[in-house]
Design an enzyme around this catalytic site. Sequence first.
Site, PDB file in Angstrom:
ATOM      1  N   SER A 113       0.852  -1.177   0.000  1.00  0.00           N
ATOM      2  CA  SER A 113       0.000   0.000   0.000  1.00  0.00           C
ATOM      3  C   SER A 113       0.893   1.233   0.000  1.00  0.00           C
ATOM      4  O   SER A 113       2.079   1.161   0.350  1.00  0.00           O
ATOM      5  CB  SER A 113      -0.900   0.007   1.242  1.00  0.00           C
ATOM      6  OG  SER A 113      -1.511   1.272   1.449  1.00  0.00           O
ATOM      7  N   TYR A 149      -2.650  -1.395  10.349  1.00  0.00           N
ATOM      8  CA  TYR A 149      -2.567  -1.575   8.896  1.00  0.00           C
ATOM      9  C   TYR A 149      -1.188  -1.156   8.385  1.00  0.00           C
ATOM     10  O   TYR A 149      -0.551  -1.873   7.607  1.00  0.00           O
ATOM     11  CB  TYR A 149      -3.668  -0.760   8.224  1.00  0.00           C
ATOM     12  CG  TYR A 149      -3.751  -0.933   6.725  1.00  0.00           C
ATOM     13  CD1 TYR A 149      -4.289  -2.095   6.178  1.00  0.00           C
ATOM     14  CD2 TYR A 149      -3.312   0.058   5.857  1.00  0.00           C
ATOM     15  CE1 TYR A 149      -4.385  -2.257   4.803  1.00  0.00           C
ATOM     16  CE2 TYR A 149      -3.404  -0.093   4.487  1.00  0.00           C
ATOM     17  CZ  TYR A 149      -3.937  -1.252   3.967  1.00  0.00           C
ATOM     18  OH  TYR A 149      -4.018  -1.414   2.599  1.00  0.00           O
TER      19      TYR A 149
END
Length: 363
Positions: free
Chosen positions: A200, A213
């Site tokens: 990401s 995350y």
Amino acid sequence: MYALLKILRTFLRLIQVYAVIVIVANAARYCFVHIPLVIITASFLQFVLDVIPQTRIRNLSNKAVLITGCDTGLGNALARTLDSIGFRVFAACLKANSPGADSLKSNCSEKLTVIQLDVTKDDDVEAARRVVEDSLKNSGDVLWGVVNNSGIAIFGEVEWLSVGMYQEVLDVNLLGMIRVTKQFLPLLRESKGRIVNASSIQGRFASPFSSSYCISKFAVEAFGDSLRYEMYKWGIKVVTIEPGNFASASAQFQPETFRSGMEKVWNEMPTDIQELYGKKYVDAVTDSIVRTPQTGYSNPSMVMDDYVKALTLENPSTRYLPSGLAWKMLCNVLYFSPSWVGDLFFKATWLMWKNNRPGQLSS
């Protein structure tokens, strides 16, 4: 052509490193004009380089790709995309009878096979490998790629999240990736194929409310780098995909999912932490997270294009950052600049929250 592109990309990285050196040496003089200009220019040139045509592998009909996390979102879209260009696709879904899995069975070619796979379970991963091996023996194809796409997210401030919540995210996003990779490496060694890991933009820089995350994606970056160095000798290429804000294209980032997740976080929060922050502040954070998809992209085509490059280019890049120019520039500014730049950015954001502070800070 490939050698020239490599030289140009290396040159751009050197420009970005130079920008960091200048920040340190000339912070007062250059930090607000010169450095952003250098990083933005390098980002723009990188954006241009990414669209230059490169040599692709010609025959895809005898090549298979395993994709994890195909029930919904980007994984489901990628399974359809790779099926449409001729790959044999093993679409691994958490539930083989989920609506997303059923849709793949109905709308894709006979070369797509849905496999039930929970990446947190060793037995599931071993069973998936046996299914793939048996299918390849019957078809005569080779396993060309493994796309580690499975991922989850739990949001909230560090004090709000239990250690178990951190473990839950890491077990899917990182350890699940490692489980799958280790099981399928023998097949990839035979084909000298590809491992493509979903990271990401938040594997490059962290942000508030997303520590679990971000931690998992930072770890994915490290895993991909270590694996890539180790796989050189076997001819296996390892590529990391770092999507920008495609939250609206992912099922786990839909508003209802966000809100139910944050409600679970609130309900499991210790009483003293609830009293410290207050429901009003937690709700304000939830509203802020829910608005995240509005600033991103709903069409996943940029992500699909980079996955296809990773699997079909003869010499793919080690990293792809599918996103618009603005997000790429933000990523490069926060990634290559000193820590105080990110601190300034997020402190400015906090100042805009003057009417939404934790309960005990408002009193």
